[in-house]
Scaffold this motif. Structure first.
Motif, PDB file in Angstrom:
ATOM      1  N   PRO A  51       1.761 -14.522   0.698  1.00  0.00           N
ATOM      2  CA  PRO A  51       2.807 -13.503   0.853  1.00  0.00           C
ATOM      3  C   PRO A  51       2.854 -12.942   2.277  1.00  0.00           C
ATOM      4  O   PRO A  51       3.935 -12.685   2.808  1.00  0.00           O
ATOM      5  N   THR A  52       1.672 -12.774   2.880  1.00  0.00           N
ATOM      6  CA  THR A  52       1.638 -12.258   4.248  1.00  0.00           C
ATOM      7  C   THR A  52       2.249 -13.254   5.233  1.00  0.00           C
ATOM      8  O   THR A  52       3.016 -12.870   6.122  1.00  0.00           O
ATOM      9  N   THR A 114       8.259  11.331   9.587  1.00  0.00           N
ATOM     10  CA  THR A 114       8.779  12.308   8.634  1.00  0.00           C
ATOM     11  C   THR A 114       9.240  13.582   9.341  1.00  0.00           C
ATOM     12  O   THR A 114      10.253  14.177   9.014  1.00  0.00           O
ATOM     13  N   ASN A 115       8.428  13.998  10.312  1.00  0.00           N
ATOM     14  CA  ASN A 115       8.723  15.217  11.041  1.00  0.00           C
ATOM     15  C   ASN A 115       9.119  14.881  12.477  1.00  0.00           C
ATOM     16  O   ASN A 115       8.910  15.654  13.388  1.00  0.00           O
ATOM     17  N   GLY A 216       2.195   1.947   9.367  1.00  0.00           N
ATOM     18  CA  GLY A 216       1.031   2.711   8.933  1.00  0.00           C
ATOM     19  C   GLY A 216       0.055   1.843   8.165  1.00  0.00           C
ATOM     20  O   GLY A 216      -0.549   2.273   7.192  1.00  0.00           O
ATOM     21  N   THR A 218       0.603  -0.320   6.086  1.00  0.00           N
ATOM     22  CA  THR A 218       0.965  -0.653   4.709  1.00  0.00           C
ATOM     23  C   THR A 218       1.570  -2.048   4.616  1.00  0.00           C
ATOM     24  O   THR A 218       1.665  -2.607   3.536  1.00  0.00           O
ATOM     25  N   LEU A 233     -12.514  -5.422   9.816  1.00  0.00           N
ATOM     26  CA  LEU A 233     -13.264  -5.114   8.613  1.00  0.00           C
ATOM     27  C   LEU A 233     -13.971  -6.314   8.002  1.00  0.00           C
ATOM     28  O   LEU A 233     -15.119  -6.224   7.618  1.00  0.00           O
TER      29      LEU A 233
ATOM     30  N   GLY B 463       5.042   9.095  -1.320  1.00  0.00           N
ATOM     31  CA  GLY B 463       5.451   8.781   0.048  1.00  0.00           C
ATOM     32  C   GLY B 463       4.928   9.741   1.092  1.00  0.00           C
ATOM     33  O   GLY B 463       5.197   9.594   2.272  1.00  0.00           O
ATOM     34  N   ASN B 464       4.182  10.750   0.640  1.00  0.00           N
ATOM     35  CA  ASN B 464       3.616  11.711   1.592  1.00  0.00           C
ATOM     36  C   ASN B 464       2.093  11.721   1.577  1.00  0.00           C
ATOM     37  O   ASN B 464       1.470  12.635   2.087  1.00  0.00           O
ATOM     38  N   ASN B 469      -8.109   3.858   5.425  1.00  0.00           N
ATOM     39  CA  ASN B 469      -7.856   2.460   5.758  1.00  0.00           C
ATOM     40  C   ASN B 469      -9.157   1.669   5.876  1.00  0.00           C
ATOM     41  O   ASN B 469      -9.355   0.935   6.832  1.00  0.00           O
ATOM     42  N   ASN B 470     -10.071   1.902   4.954  1.00  0.00           N
ATOM     43  CA  ASN B 470     -11.227   1.008   4.871  1.00  0.00           C
ATOM     44  C   ASN B 470     -11.675   0.943   3.424  1.00  0.00           C
ATOM     45  O   ASN B 470     -11.554   1.915   2.679  1.00  0.00           O
ATOM     46  N   PRO B 471     -12.137  -0.235   2.985  1.00  0.00           N
ATOM     47  CA  PRO B 471     -12.368  -0.434   1.555  1.00  0.00           C
ATOM     48  C   PRO B 471     -13.415   0.514   0.969  1.00  0.00           C
ATOM     49  O   PRO B 471     -13.214   1.050  -0.112  1.00  0.00           O
ATOM     50  N   TYR B 505      -0.790   2.041  -4.355  1.00  0.00           N
ATOM     51  CA  TYR B 505      -0.043   1.279  -3.340  1.00  0.00           C
ATOM     52  C   TYR B 505       1.318   0.853  -3.868  1.00  0.00           C
ATOM     53  O   TYR B 505       2.348   1.062  -3.228  1.00  0.00           O
ATOM     54  N   VAL B 510       1.592   5.882  -1.353  1.00  0.00           N
ATOM     55  CA  VAL B 510       0.950   5.916  -0.038  1.00  0.00           C
ATOM     56  C   VAL B 510       1.982   5.818   1.075  1.00  0.00           C
ATOM     57  O   VAL B 510       2.810   4.916   1.091  1.00  0.00           O
ATOM     58  N   GLN B 511       1.916   6.763   1.991  1.00  0.00           N
ATOM     59  CA  GLN B 511       2.781   6.694   3.170  1.00  0.00           C
ATOM     60  C   GLN B 511       2.176   5.752   4.202  1.00  0.00           C
ATOM     61  O   GLN B 511       2.855   4.929   4.788  1.00  0.00           O
ATOM     62  N   ALA B 512       0.863   5.898   4.434  1.00  0.00           N
ATOM     63  CA  ALA B 512       0.203   5.039   5.420  1.00  0.00           C
ATOM     64  C   ALA B 512      -1.289   5.000   5.133  1.00  0.00           C
ATOM     65  O   ALA B 512      -1.847   5.937   4.567  1.00  0.00           O
ATOM     66  N   TYR B 513      -1.904   3.872   5.510  1.00  0.00           N
ATOM     67  CA  TYR B 513      -3.364   3.780   5.476  1.00  0.00           C
ATOM     68  C   TYR B 513      -3.873   4.129   6.865  1.00  0.00           C
ATOM     69  O   TYR B 513      -3.471   3.511   7.854  1.00  0.00           O
ATOM     70  N   LYS B 521      -0.898  12.543  12.127  1.00  0.00           N
ATOM     71  CA  LYS B 521      -0.009  12.659  10.970  1.00  0.00           C
ATOM     72  C   LYS B 521      -0.106  14.052  10.336  1.00  0.00           C
ATOM     73  O   LYS B 521       0.916  14.659  10.026  1.00  0.00           O
ATOM     74  N   ASN B 526       3.531  15.453   9.257  1.00  0.00           N
ATOM     75  CA  ASN B 526       4.245  14.260   8.791  1.00  0.00           C
ATOM     76  C   ASN B 526       3.817  13.793   7.403  1.00  0.00           C
ATOM     77  O   ASN B 526       4.430  12.903   6.844  1.00  0.00           O
ATOM     78  N   LYS B 651      -3.791  -5.330   0.515  1.00  0.00           N
ATOM     79  CA  LYS B 651      -3.140  -5.266   1.824  1.00  0.00           C
ATOM     80  C   LYS B 651      -2.376  -6.543   2.198  1.00  0.00           C
ATOM     81  O   LYS B 651      -1.423  -6.486   2.957  1.00  0.00           O
ATOM     82  N   PHE B 652      -2.837  -7.691   1.743  1.00  0.00           N
ATOM     83  CA  PHE B 652      -2.250  -8.926   2.271  1.00  0.00           C
ATOM     84  C   PHE B 652      -1.718  -9.900   1.220  1.00  0.00           C
ATOM     85  O   PHE B 652      -1.257 -10.967   1.558  1.00  0.00           O
ATOM     86  N   ASN B 654       0.571  -9.128  -1.197  1.00  0.00           N
ATOM     87  CA  ASN B 654       1.758  -8.645  -1.880  1.00  0.00           C
ATOM     88  C   ASN B 654       3.012  -8.851  -1.057  1.00  0.00           C
ATOM     89  O   ASN B 654       2.967  -8.771   0.137  1.00  0.00           O
TER      90      ASN B 654
END
Lengths: 268, 654
Positions: A51-52, A114-115, A216, A218, A233, B463-464, B469-471, B505, B510-513, B521, B526, B651-652, B654
């Motif tokens: 998918p990536t 967002t802001n 971000g 995602t 990682l 969304g906010n 961002n680490n397992p 997810y 989630v807005q961001a990792y 942020k 944000n 993360k990868f 989907n």
């Protein structure tokens, strides 16, 4: 000065620093981490990330197409300007490139957040703020923004080489303006188009900074995966090499296809 | 004419699009506030700050040095190459040209990683290390082709009779080369040099993979800034470069156009323009580097010095004449070295001991692991977290300390921070800081203050929500919420945790990792809510009073970061001296105040304000620590890999 020997240092250099590293990528891609023997498991591992891969290619294709549609008129308009205005216009388009791309991408984060600026303006006018950052649209926007000049340059380059009398001849023979573009300019600009496509597609399909910043983290792209395997990682240069190999094949296919039409004067 | 109006409009829109981000950079370089979005009035403070910022200035210096060295070498190599290639027969020439073409068309990331692999293979057989040398070699690798492609056309254009005439007139081949060939191809050589310089100056990707420790270039520094606090003085630097190029270009354009009218200059348009632009940038950078030096000199005012009387009784000067250098790797913003009104720990150590400190930072434990494991790093001191420490011990990656050389460990570290689970007999580590994971939220976005991990799965904040961002930390957040142990190896529990994270997810909660991006942020308003470390939450609150933080009622992760010495460190005793120095009360206090994390240092704790000492979120009771918090331990490799693969799936896949 008929000596060929003068280039010997470069040949050595070329072998060590261009050929060998790529061979190493190939070797690592087919080496088992534990035993050091030949394996295809690294490549099989990648199937999880299809998918990536697919997403990376899709985004890069969209970016390239949009750049082509935005860049073609721009290059055409510039190439038809009086000569002294051409250089000014081109300068205007190239100037942003002199700011480091990470900073420019970061600036987009502040605009889209967002802001961020856009939403502050929307709120000021009593409108509802939009979710713009951390979307696929934001990532593609970042790719277009960073790579558009690489499309305009080769197109402009080739269009200035088109003899004006050819266009005049077409007009004299009754071509409408749109037909001039379709039947004269586009066919003659094909080498520039194919160069532009390569120059936009390659950096787009392999980026990792733009996706990280504007999505971000995602939305993962193949560049993010490679970076993670080598520096991040899950450290695994073997799978990382296999991914790099796949990326190289994708790029080679694209270059191969478009080199059919292109000249070598691609390098700007 | 309607048509030309449309073209004009189109070009205006295009230019606006291209300039919008740059405009914001320029405007905010004059911001009085330390913000990228909120305007706080006009000020030149970032221009002043620019010239006194040591990291940026050093990076600028490195960037220039690497660019100049590698473009000079590239030019020599590329020019000789072009001459030789020009004399080849057609078949060989096309082979060589095709290979030369590779670095130009290959994606930068492939260039970067393939050279990295090459250097690693070198390193197995030679003492080569990632640093200036690898950086320069890598830059030459991608610069040479540009030189060749600039010189070759000039050689082809050259009239072959010229050379024969020179021979007929009695030139030997050397004279013919210098008197005839070189002057003919000089413009190509020059533009090749300028292109090499430009590409080298601006390169990020290849440098990122091949720079190693301590050799930071400007693009690399900018990249790490985007992860945490973007220093607006970078805006100031960009503005300076941008404005200078603009001015010179406008002048050049004006002159060119006048010339054009006079002599209808040959159409070399594009290339000559690029040449000029590059030349100008080089000039700008040279000028600014002079400015930098002046700035540094001017800024060498009185510095804050430590009080030597407070030092413990320890021989810090025994290596004073040995010209040692130690490489210290630490988390970003985790040592008091660049705060205006505080002491600079590394400079103090250097002044006291005569040992040079080469300081670098990393963003997470796994990155440090990759660096140590890959053999590219040569650190003498690292400060990882608990679970990574036990992994390092298990894999023989750190060595036992000689506590004779670190007497402060015995006298100054709290007993409750000795013999912890990651180092049960305390032979490898000296604790540096500790803290808990908390949840930071924006009060303006909540009617009722949240108190649970559930805030990270709250549909109302869709969304906010920011997520780790680490397992390891991400799984721990879900595990706390679901009441599992943070160290579970039970596959069923891990699968359930994964489902919870996947749900978060896939339903776009989630807005961001993020890792350190969380500062920007949350401080910028944000996002509504994010998990992070208490010490960092404290500093976010200082920048944005709308924020608050809590320890979730379900309990949380407690962590300890401790100093260790990697196996193979070159200066172990000097490293132990440094660790002992970090435990000096005055130094530890400065670090504690700067970092904001909790301290394991007895005397420093006593010196803290009552308000801090009594804050349950920063110094909770032993009872709370025992019942509601859990330290990470190193998971079995199998579990680790499983969690990693599940994480990659989110993360990868989907």
């Amino acid at each position: 000065m008929k000596s060929k020997a003068i280039a010997l240092p470069y040949y050595a250099w070329m072998v060590i620093f261009t050929v060998v590293p790529l061979i190493l990528v190939g070797i690592f891609a087919f080496t088992d981490e534990e035993t050091g023997s030949f394996t295809v498991s690294n490549l099989m591992e990648i199937s999880k990330y299809l998918p990536t891969l697919w997403r990376s290619v899709t985004y890069a294709v969209i970016t390239t197409v949009v750049c082509l549609f935005l860049g073609f008129p721009a290059a055409y308009i510039i190439s038809r300007l009086p000569e002294e205005k051409q250089s000014t216009a081109l300068m205007l388009l190239m100037l942003p490139m002199w700011i480091n791309f990470i900073l420019r991408t970061y600036a987009w984060m502040n605009i889209l957040d967002t802001n961020g600026f856009i939403n502050q303006i929307l709120i000021f006018f009593g409108l509802k703020p939009l979710k713009m950052l951390n979307t696929s649209a934001a990532v593609i926007l970042g790719m277009i923004y960073n790579n558009l000049p690489f499309m305009i340059l080769p197109l402009y380059s080739i269009m200035t080489k088109i003899d004006k009398s050819v266009i005049e001849a077409a007009q004299d023979l009754g071509c409408s303006d749109s037909n001039v573009v379709r039947k004269v300019i586009i066919p003659l600009a094909i080498p520039g188009i194919s160069t532009g496509i390569t120059m936009v597609f390659v950096p787009s399909v392999s980026t990792f900074i733009i996706s990280r910043m504007l999505s971000g983290s995602t939305i993962g792209l193949i560049g993010d995966l490679i970076e993670q395997e080598f520096l991040g990682l899950n450290y695994d240069p073997y799978v990382g090499s296999a991914l790099s190999l796949v990326l190289m094949v994708i790029v080679l296919v694209i270059i191969g296809i478009f080199n059919q039409f292109g000249g070598e004067d691609a390098v700007v | 004419m309607k048509k030309s109006l449309t073209s004009k409009l189109y070009m205006v829109l295009l230019v606006l699009f291209l300039y919008l981000p740059i405009l914001t950079l320029v405007i905010f370089s004059f911001n009085a506030k330390d913000s990228r979005v909120a305007w706080g009035g006009f000020s030149l403070r970032w221009y002043v700050a620019l010239f006194s910022d040591r990291t940026t200035m050093l990076a600028l210096f490195n960037t220039l040095l690497v660019a100049i060295v590698s473009s000079v070498i590239s030019t020599a190599l590329g020019t000789t190459a072009a001459i030789g290639i020009n004399n080849l027969n057609k078949k060989t020439r096309s082979l060589v040209m095709n290979i030369t073409y590779i670095p130009i068309v290959n994606p930068e990331i492939i260039m970067g990683v393939s050279l990295m692999l090459l250097f690693k293979v070198f390193m197995r057989y030679t003492p080569l290390e990632f640093g200036y040398i690898t950086l320069v070699l890598a830059h030459i690798a991608f610069c040479v082709p540009y030189v060749i492609f600039q010189v070759l056309p000039k050689l082809r254009q050259m009239n072959p009779n010229l050379l024969e005439a020179a021979y007929d007139l009695g030139c030997n081949s050397r004279q013919a080369f210098f008197k005839v060939v070189i002057p003919e191809i000089l413009p190509g050589v020059f533009s090749g040099f300028i292109m090499a310089l430009t590409y080298s100056l601006d390169d990020f990707v290849v440098s990122y993979f091949n720079s190693g420790e301590g050799v930071l270039t400007l693009p690399i520094v900018i990249n790490s800034m985007t992860r945490r606090n973007m220093d607006p003085s970078i805006n100031a630097l960009s503005t300076l470069i941008f404005v200078t190029i603009l001015i010179v270009l406008v002048v050049k354009n004006f002159i060119d156009n006048r010339k054009l009218r006079v002599e209808q200059k040959e159409k070399e348009g594009l290339r000559s323009r690029k040449k000029t632009i590059a030349l100008i940038t080089a000039l700008v950078l040279l000028v600014s580097s002079v400015g930098v030096t002046v700035g540094i000199v001017l800024n060498m005012g009185p510095k804050l010095e430590m009080d030597m009387r407070m030092l413990s009784n320890y021989d810090y000067t025994r290596f004073a004449n040995d010209k040692l250098t130690i490489n210290v790797a630490n988390w970003g913003e985790y040592l008091c070295i660049d705060e205006a009104d505080m002491i600079n720990v590394n400079e103090q150590f250097e002044a006291l001991t005569g040992i040079k400190v080469n300081y670098t930072t990393y963003t997470n434990n796994e990155e440090l692991y990759a660096k140590l494991k890959s053999g590219g790093a040569n650190y003498d001191i690292v400060i990882p977290s608990d679970y990574m420490i036990s992994r390092f011990i298990n894999e023989g990656m750190i060595q036992k300390l000689d506590y004779e050389n670190i007497p402060n460990f015995d006298t100054k570290i709290m007993d409750t921070f000795k013999n912890l689970s990651y180092d049960p007999t305390n032979e490898y580590t000296v604790p540096y800081t500790w803290g808990m994971v908390c949840i930071i939220y924006n009060k303006t976005m909540y009617d009722k203050a949240p108190d649970s991990w559930g805030a990270l799965w709250d549909e109302a904040q869709k969304g906010n929500i920011l997520m780790f961002n680490n397992p390891r930390d991400a799984f721990a957040a879900a595990q706390c919420y679901m009441g599992y142990s943070l160290n579970t190896t039970d596959k069923n529990e891990i699968d359930k945790t994964f489902e919870k994270l996947y749900e978060q997810y896939s339903s776009d909660l989630v807005q961001a990792y993020v890792m350190d991006e969380v500062f920007d942020k949350m401080e910028g308003g944000n996002a509504a809510v994010a998990p992070y470390y208490v010490g960092d939450a404290v500093s976010m609150l200082e920048s944005n009073p709308d924020l608050d933080y809590y320890i979730p009622k379900e309990g949380t992760n407690r962590f300890v970061d401790a100093a260790c010495i990697p196996t193979g460190a070159k200066n172990k005793e000097a490293a132990e001296m440094y660790i002992n120095f970090l435990c000096e009360t005055e130094i530890a206090l400065a670090n504690c105040e700067y970092i904001g994390y909790s301290t394991p240092h007895k005397e420093v704790f006593e010196l803290l304000d009552d308000e801090v000492k009594n804050d349950e979120r920063r110094y909770p009771s032993d009872e709370f620590l025992n019942e509601k918090t859990e330290l990470y331990i190193a998971l079995p490799e199998e579990t680790n890999n499983y969690i990693q693969s599940l994480w990659n799936q989110i993360k990868f896949s989907n």
